[in-house]
Design a protein around this motif. Sequence first.
Motif, PDB file in Angstrom:
ATOM      1  N   ASP A 297     -10.858  10.356  -0.147  1.00 19.21           N
ATOM      2  CA  ASP A 297     -11.821  11.004  -0.740  1.00 19.21           C
ATOM      3  C   ASP A 297     -12.070  10.800   1.038  1.00 19.21           C
ATOM      4  OD1 ASP A 297     -11.997  10.645  -3.373  1.00 19.21           O
ATOM      5  OD2 ASP A 297     -13.379   9.024  -3.626  1.00 19.21           O
ATOM      6  N   GLU A 298     -12.364  10.346   2.132  1.00 17.63           N
ATOM      7  CA  GLU A 298     -12.631  10.581   3.366  1.00 17.63           C
ATOM      8  C   GLU A 298     -11.918  11.351   3.695  1.00 17.63           C
ATOM      9  OE1 GLU A 298     -13.832   5.490   3.936  1.00 17.63           O
ATOM     10  OE2 GLU A 298     -12.320   6.621   4.513  1.00 17.63           O
TER      11      GLU A 298
ATOM     12  N   LYS B  43       0.553  -0.732   0.090  1.00 24.48           N
ATOM     13  CA  LYS B  43       0.501  -0.227  -0.360  1.00 24.48           C
ATOM     14  C   LYS B  43       0.821   0.818  -0.243  1.00 24.48           C
ATOM     15  CE  LYS B  43      -3.801  -2.145   0.291  1.00 24.48           C
ATOM     16  NZ  LYS B  43      -4.341  -2.150  -0.843  1.00 24.48           N
TER      17      LYS B  43
ATOM     18  N   SER C  51      -1.799   7.415  -2.650  1.00 29.93           N
ATOM     19  CA  SER C  51      -2.286   7.281  -1.204  1.00 29.93           C
ATOM     20  C   SER C  51      -3.477   5.803  -1.602  1.00 29.93           C
ATOM     21  CB  SER C  51      -2.416   7.837  -0.827  1.00 29.93           C
ATOM     22  OG  SER C  51      -1.274   9.202  -0.735  1.00 29.93           O
ATOM     23  N   ASP C  52      -3.346   5.622  -1.072  1.00 32.07           N
ATOM     24  CA  ASP C  52      -4.404   3.874  -0.721  1.00 32.07           C
ATOM     25  C   ASP C  52      -5.048   4.452   0.372  1.00 32.07           C
ATOM     26  OD1 ASP C  52      -3.816   2.396  -3.570  1.00 32.07           O
ATOM     27  OD2 ASP C  52      -2.031   1.787  -2.717  1.00 32.07           O
ATOM     28  N   HIS C  53      -4.009   5.150   1.118  1.00 32.20           N
ATOM     29  CA  HIS C  53      -4.652   5.538   2.678  1.00 32.20           C
ATOM     30  C   HIS C  53      -3.360   7.236   2.961  1.00 32.20           C
ATOM     31  CE1 HIS C  53      -7.422   4.091   5.874  1.00 32.20           C
ATOM     32  NE2 HIS C  53      -6.362   4.901   7.051  1.00 32.20           N
TER      33      HIS C  53
ATOM     34  N   GLY D 195      -8.234   7.677   6.483  1.00 25.04           N
ATOM     35  CA  GLY D 195      -9.003   7.107   6.071  1.00 25.04           C
ATOM     36  C   GLY D 195      -8.798   7.200   4.336  1.00 25.04           C
ATOM     37  N   THR D 196      -9.240   6.587   3.271  1.00 26.09           N
ATOM     38  CA  THR D 196      -9.226   7.012   1.884  1.00 26.09           C
ATOM     39  C   THR D 196      -8.692   8.770   1.832  1.00 26.09           C
ATOM     40  OG1 THR D 196     -11.319   6.635   0.811  1.00 26.09           O
ATOM     41  CG2 THR D 196      -9.996   5.039   1.631  1.00 26.09           C
TER      42      THR D 196
END
Length: 262
Positions: A242-243, A31, A224-226, A239-240
């Motif tokens: 988007d989050e 990740k 980024s994945d996270h 978070g992701t």
Amino acid sequence: MHPLLTVSGLTMDFGGIRALDQVDLRILPEKIVALIGPNGAGKTTLFNCLTGMYRPTGGHMALTPPGLPERRLHGLPPYRITAAGLARTFQNIRLFPNMTVLENVMVGRHCRTTAKVFGAIFRPAATVREEQETVDRCLALLERIGLVDQANEYAQNLPYGAQRRLEIARALATSPKLLLLDEPAAGMNPQETVELENLILSIREDGLSILLIEHDMKLVMRLSDHIFVMDYGRMIAEGTPDEVRRHPAVIRAYLGEVEADA
């Protein structure tokens, strides 16, 4: 999936100043994870704790490569943490300026070689073979980052962006499971940033995990994945992309106009 890196309740005090306050962090294998926040939030302090440059006041840090037992990092010196599978670059480039490009990468390979003083003096066949394997592996890394033609140049003579890539190659020479990048795009022009982004994605495709500190929010959102967000030594959001993009405190304090631009 079991985390590759686990950080629990990590605390770092400097006298009466608490730079890290009960920090929790989890990174899964393969990740790309970003660590963002304003200057002084504690991001580089966290990197320094993870890599043994600082000894944390409290908490737990462990690296667990797939198929291997957990390796506690707390209290280990930097060279043992590197050997365990965690490598880093620095916010301010730390190359050996009067060594060649190839020699700089070979330094990173030291933790994976076995020759001792006897081998250096008497040079048995095993030592000669290991040295050649080291050269070949490091040249392959330089080919990958586009610097093989400069292998015999002094590191100090490289352009800024090339020095950034060279530092990444040196970290990759340690055969890490987790690569920590401290502001890798700092000072890069747009073309160099695109090349860096492609390099980071290719590293992830090789099965490595990446934790990066970066202030280029557009780059962070693309890669980024996270994402973890820090402020005043604490994790305030995760978070992701988007989050995190939609988290009111993050938008207000850290991302500014990125949401509108993205």
